[in-house]
Design a protein around this motif. Sequence first.
Motif, PDB file in Angstrom:
ATOM      1  N   ASN A 314       0.836  -1.215   0.000  1.00  0.00           N
ATOM      2  CA  ASN A 314       0.000   0.000   0.000  1.00  0.00           C
ATOM      3  C   ASN A 314       0.867   1.260   0.000  1.00  0.00           C
ATOM      4  N   LEU A 315       1.926   1.239   0.790  1.00  0.00           N
ATOM      5  CA  LEU A 315       2.809   2.401   0.869  1.00  0.00           C
ATOM      6  C   LEU A 315       3.497   2.667  -0.468  1.00  0.00           C
ATOM      7  N   SER A 316       3.824   1.605  -1.199  1.00  0.00           N
ATOM      8  CA  SER A 316       4.463   1.787  -2.504  1.00  0.00           C
ATOM      9  C   SER A 316       3.524   2.481  -3.486  1.00  0.00           C
ATOM     10  N   LEU A 317       2.228   2.188  -3.389  1.00  0.00           N
ATOM     11  CA  LEU A 317       1.243   2.774  -4.305  1.00  0.00           C
ATOM     12  C   LEU A 317       0.947   4.237  -3.986  1.00  0.00           C
ATOM     13  N   ARG A 318       1.265   4.655  -2.760  1.00  0.00           N
ATOM     14  CA  ARG A 318       1.006   6.058  -2.387  1.00  0.00           C
ATOM     15  C   ARG A 318       2.318   6.788  -2.073  1.00  0.00           C
ATOM     16  N   ILE A 357      11.586   1.809   2.981  1.00  0.00           N
ATOM     17  CA  ILE A 357      11.051   1.105   4.146  1.00  0.00           C
ATOM     18  C   ILE A 357      12.032   0.003   4.543  1.00  0.00           C
ATOM     19  N   ARG A 358      12.443  -0.006   5.792  1.00  0.00           N
ATOM     20  CA  ARG A 358      13.339  -1.051   6.294  1.00  0.00           C
ATOM     21  C   ARG A 358      12.575  -1.946   7.262  1.00  0.00           C
ATOM     22  N   VAL A 359      12.811  -3.247   7.133  1.00  0.00           N
ATOM     23  CA  VAL A 359      12.280  -4.221   8.085  1.00  0.00           C
ATOM     24  C   VAL A 359      13.461  -4.849   8.813  1.00  0.00           C
TER      25      VAL A 359
END
Length: 426
Positions: A314-318, A357-359
Amino acid sequence: MAQILAPTTQWQMRITKNSMTPSLVTTKTWSSLLLKQKKSGNTKSLSKFRVYALKSENNTINRLENLLNLDITPYTDKIIAEYIWIGGSGIDLRSKSRTIPRPVEHPSELPKWNYDGSSTGQAPGEDSEVILYPQAIFKDPFRGGNNILVICDTYTPAGEPIPTNKRARAAEIFSNQKVINEVPWYGIEQEYTLMQTNVQWPLGWPVGGYPGPQGPYYCGVGADKSFGRDISDAHYKACLYAGINISGTNGEVMPGQWEYQVGPSVGIEAGDHIWCSRYLLEGDWNGAGCHTNYSTKSMREEGGFEVIKKAILNLSLRHKEHISAYGEGNERRLTGKHETASITTFSWGVANRGCSIRVGRATEKQGKGYLEDRRPASNMDPYVVTSLLAETTILWEPTLEAEALAAQKLSLKLLVKKGQMHLSNW
């Protein structure tokens, strides 16, 4: 010897010429001391003088300091409430003081107040009144006692949030039942740089020059590596006193640069605590980051890693919406160098600090945990960032076509960092 200097040297107290220290004036003789005017002085300019505050037999004569440290609690039930709000630029803080009849425990016990919005860039001159709504209370480490700091947001007299009030929109998102059920946690890493005010150059840097390359400064110790530790420590204690949920601090990779962490905080309180911590350490936040660690109840439970992957999708799309809301000057920071991702490209990875984004490794191993959004700038509005993360990962649903396309792109994306190439862990 403390000094208060006025415009001229018309008046002065004489001290022994050959003495290493000035002759002391005791408190008993202070009131009867006559300041003699020089014969060559201009008698018409009697208002221009110089005063020396000298040591008394017991202590420094400093009434101002004594009054600032005066505890008024034994003498009155009244307290001082410092109303704090965000000004017209969206990152400047404003405040003013108000006497409250007695100590309070909740912001609902405090009266609303107003200010001249035309002087803060938040209202026109012909209709300049802006109303302050108290929202969060912290203990005041400057005044001590029962005195408080009050984080407020801003409204028109009709009760509508003004455009710079980002807290109101965040409160709407965090009051959504789906968001409440997910109990969103935030841990915010606020970076800042200490500047030499007289030359506007970072603390610990040679004026007009550059220090040695990064390496020894991150979490460094020693006078040649750790510049401004006294300020960092003072701020740390002030936050703890105030009741801010500060969880740690460390020196950063650049000399004169520091970081402190606030959290874990739930929902809207993350923004309240960051803004109050900034008030205690008021400054310019540009040029550093404000990494935001985030998790939901579903992410923290068994099977949470799959929920984290869906949130990342979702974050990639926004990505563009988030970047546009993540602070000013980010294009100068998110260059793809120095452990940053490119501002134009979304990426994610495990233990990779060069991603959007890091995991963490522990999250991957345990199959649950949190993600770190490394895109926010240090001058970001925490109300905007925290609520946008919740909105995108909990409330927003992409179309099936967009979701499928994004999943395909992310699964095939190659992440390149420090000469090593590996597949995205989708």
